[in-house]
Design a protein around this motif. Structure first.
Motif, PDB file in Angstrom:
ATOM      1  N   HIS A 102     -13.636 -24.893  39.417  1.00  0.00           N
ATOM      2  CA  HIS A 102     -13.277 -23.640  39.411  1.00  0.00           C
ATOM      3  C   HIS A 102     -11.843 -23.543  39.952  1.00  0.00           C
ATOM      4  CE1 HIS A 102     -17.310 -22.080  38.094  1.00  0.00           C
ATOM      5  NE2 HIS A 102     -17.809 -22.771  39.091  1.00  0.00           N
ATOM      6  N   ARG A 103     -11.049 -22.533  39.455  1.00  0.00           N
ATOM      7  CA  ARG A 103      -9.547 -22.307  40.092  1.00  0.00           C
ATOM      8  C   ARG A 103      -8.725 -23.706  40.196  1.00  0.00           C
ATOM      9  NH1 ARG A 103     -13.315 -19.984  42.915  1.00  0.00           N
ATOM     10  NH2 ARG A 103     -13.503 -21.152  44.590  1.00  0.00           N
ATOM     11  N   GLY A 104      -9.024 -24.494  39.169  1.00  0.00           N
ATOM     12  CA  GLY A 104      -8.348 -25.898  39.220  1.00  0.00           C
ATOM     13  C   GLY A 104      -8.421 -26.870  40.134  1.00  0.00           C
ATOM     14  N   GLU A 105      -9.455 -26.726  40.953  1.00  0.00           N
ATOM     15  CA  GLU A 105      -9.834 -27.973  41.759  1.00  0.00           C
ATOM     16  C   GLU A 105     -10.626 -28.679  41.150  1.00  0.00           C
ATOM     17  OE1 GLU A 105     -14.043 -26.460  43.876  1.00  0.00           O
ATOM     18  OE2 GLU A 105     -12.479 -25.163  43.975  1.00  0.00           O
ATOM     19  N   GLN A 106     -10.528 -30.246  41.588  1.00  0.00           N
ATOM     20  CA  GLN A 106     -11.320 -31.183  40.897  1.00  0.00           C
ATOM     21  C   GLN A 106     -12.840 -31.331  41.465  1.00  0.00           C
ATOM     22  OE1 GLN A 106      -9.946 -33.727  38.881  1.00  0.00           O
ATOM     23  NE2 GLN A 106      -8.162 -32.354  38.892  1.00  0.00           N
ATOM     24  N   ALA A 107     -13.509 -31.580  40.338  1.00  0.00           N
ATOM     25  CA  ALA A 107     -14.973 -31.604  40.706  1.00  0.00           C
ATOM     26  C   ALA A 107     -15.507 -32.867  40.218  1.00  0.00           C
ATOM     27  CB  ALA A 107     -15.773 -30.459  40.129  1.00  0.00           C
ATOM     28  N   TYR A 108     -16.280 -33.722  40.983  1.00  0.00           N
ATOM     29  CA  TYR A 108     -16.794 -34.898  40.649  1.00  0.00           C
ATOM     30  C   TYR A 108     -18.398 -34.899  40.901  1.00  0.00           C
ATOM     31  CZ  TYR A 108     -12.308 -36.778  41.230  1.00  0.00           C
ATOM     32  OH  TYR A 108     -10.726 -36.929  41.202  1.00  0.00           O
ATOM     33  N   ALA A 109     -19.017 -35.479  39.929  1.00  0.00           N
ATOM     34  CA  ALA A 109     -20.539 -35.494  39.840  1.00  0.00           C
ATOM     35  C   ALA A 109     -20.944 -36.995  39.770  1.00  0.00           C
ATOM     36  CB  ALA A 109     -20.967 -34.752  38.741  1.00  0.00           C
ATOM     37  N   GLY A 162      -8.145 -40.943  50.779  1.00  0.00           N
ATOM     38  CA  GLY A 162      -6.993 -40.182  50.285  1.00  0.00           C
ATOM     39  C   GLY A 162      -7.140 -39.145  49.323  1.00  0.00           C
ATOM     40  N   LEU A 163      -8.439 -39.236  48.470  1.00  0.00           N
ATOM     41  CA  LEU A 163      -8.797 -38.594  47.598  1.00  0.00           C
ATOM     42  C   LEU A 163      -9.377 -37.112  48.252  1.00  0.00           C
ATOM     43  CD1 LEU A 163      -9.966 -37.655  44.798  1.00  0.00           C
ATOM     44  CD2 LEU A 163     -12.149 -38.532  45.422  1.00  0.00           C
ATOM     45  N   LEU A 164      -9.996 -37.255  49.430  1.00  0.00           N
ATOM     46  CA  LEU A 164     -10.357 -36.023  50.047  1.00  0.00           C
ATOM     47  C   LEU A 164      -9.245 -35.245  50.661  1.00  0.00           C
ATOM     48  CD1 LEU A 164     -13.827 -37.484  51.842  1.00  0.00           C
ATOM     49  CD2 LEU A 164     -13.726 -36.283  49.773  1.00  0.00           C
ATOM     50  N   ARG A 165      -8.269 -36.034  51.132  1.00  0.00           N
ATOM     51  CA  ARG A 165      -7.092 -35.425  51.920  1.00  0.00           C
ATOM     52  C   ARG A 165      -6.065 -34.757  50.865  1.00  0.00           C
ATOM     53  NH1 ARG A 165      -7.400 -40.255  55.148  1.00  0.00           N
ATOM     54  NH2 ARG A 165      -5.782 -41.198  53.790  1.00  0.00           N
ATOM     55  N   SER A 166      -6.097 -35.327  49.523  1.00  0.00           N
ATOM     56  CA  SER A 166      -4.963 -34.909  48.734  1.00  0.00           C
ATOM     57  C   SER A 166      -5.493 -33.704  47.817  1.00  0.00           C
ATOM     58  CB  SER A 166      -4.215 -36.217  48.029  1.00  0.00           C
ATOM     59  OG  SER A 166      -5.155 -36.715  47.355  1.00  0.00           O
ATOM     60  N   ARG A 167      -6.687 -33.517  47.668  1.00  0.00           N
ATOM     61  CA  ARG A 167      -7.058 -32.856  46.712  1.00  0.00           C
ATOM     62  C   ARG A 167      -8.022 -31.596  47.034  1.00  0.00           C
ATOM     63  NH1 ARG A 167      -7.287 -37.551  43.922  1.00  0.00           N
ATOM     64  NH2 ARG A 167      -5.833 -37.669  42.004  1.00  0.00           N
ATOM     65  N   ARG A 168      -8.103 -30.553  46.633  1.00  0.00           N
ATOM     66  CA  ARG A 168      -9.170 -29.546  46.810  1.00  0.00           C
ATOM     67  C   ARG A 168     -10.568 -30.080  46.019  1.00  0.00           C
ATOM     68  NH1 ARG A 168      -8.067 -23.183  45.656  1.00  0.00           N
ATOM     69  NH2 ARG A 168     -10.175 -23.252  46.408  1.00  0.00           N
ATOM     70  N   ILE A 169     -11.387 -30.454  46.691  1.00  0.00           N
ATOM     71  CA  ILE A 169     -12.670 -30.804  46.344  1.00  0.00           C
ATOM     72  C   ILE A 169     -13.725 -30.106  46.810  1.00  0.00           C
ATOM     73  CG2 ILE A 169     -12.749 -32.727  47.959  1.00  0.00           C
ATOM     74  CD1 ILE A 169     -13.599 -34.511  45.671  1.00  0.00           C
ATOM     75  N   ARG A 170     -14.896 -30.074  45.889  1.00  0.00           N
ATOM     76  CA  ARG A 170     -16.134 -29.576  46.114  1.00  0.00           C
ATOM     77  C   ARG A 170     -17.090 -30.424  45.610  1.00  0.00           C
ATOM     78  NH1 ARG A 170     -18.745 -25.012  42.801  1.00  0.00           N
ATOM     79  NH2 ARG A 170     -17.216 -26.059  41.574  1.00  0.00           N
ATOM     80  N   ILE A 171     -18.150 -30.817  46.369  1.00  0.00           N
ATOM     81  CA  ILE A 171     -19.294 -31.683  45.970  1.00  0.00           C
ATOM     82  C   ILE A 171     -20.513 -31.232  46.249  1.00  0.00           C
ATOM     83  CG2 ILE A 171     -20.122 -33.780  46.669  1.00  0.00           C
ATOM     84  CD1 ILE A 171     -17.631 -34.913  47.861  1.00  0.00           C
ATOM     85  N   THR A 172     -21.158 -30.801  45.109  1.00  0.00           N
ATOM     86  CA  THR A 172     -22.540 -30.294  45.118  1.00  0.00           C
ATOM     87  C   THR A 172     -23.603 -31.162  44.421  1.00  0.00           C
ATOM     88  OG1 THR A 172     -21.950 -29.539  43.093  1.00  0.00           O
ATOM     89  CG2 THR A 172     -21.411 -28.096  44.913  1.00  0.00           C
TER      90      THR A 172
END
Length: 96
Positions: free
Chosen positions: A7-14, A29-39
């Motif tokens: 949502h809203r252009g953030e990256q999501a990984y599953a 670096g992934l967690l620091r450089s991107r808006r990320i949501r993990i569900t």
């Protein structure tokens, strides 16, 4: 891990399945450089009440007939094209 736009252009990984183990590591670096949501999406990610509340809608989908997931079927002879497939549907390799 599969990557998709959230949502809203953030990256999501599953992470799907546990064949590669019970843990998943992510580069810091992934967690620091991107808006990320993990569900979560497995057992325990939703309460029993939430799952039961969705059951009628899920059963109605099955009652309407076979589910048609968004996929593009490609024969095994075109496996290279399947690997390079882009788009909103998932490439699925089927026997020739």
């Amino acid at each position: 891990m599969a990557q998709r736009r959230g949502h809203r252009g953030e990256q999501a990984y599953a992470q799907i399945g546990s064949l590669r183990g019970l843990e998943a590591s992510l580069p810091a670096g992934l967690l620091r450089s991107r808006r990320i949501r993990i569900t979560g999406s497995g057992v325990g990610s939703r309460s029993a009440e939430e799952m039961l509340a969705e059951a009628p809608a899920v059963m109605a989908r099955f009652a309407d007939g076979p589910l048609q997931p968004p996929c593009t079927a490609l024969p095994l002879s075109l496996a290279g094209e399947a690997r390079a497939h882009t788009g909103r549907s998932r490439a699925v390799v089927v026997p020739d």
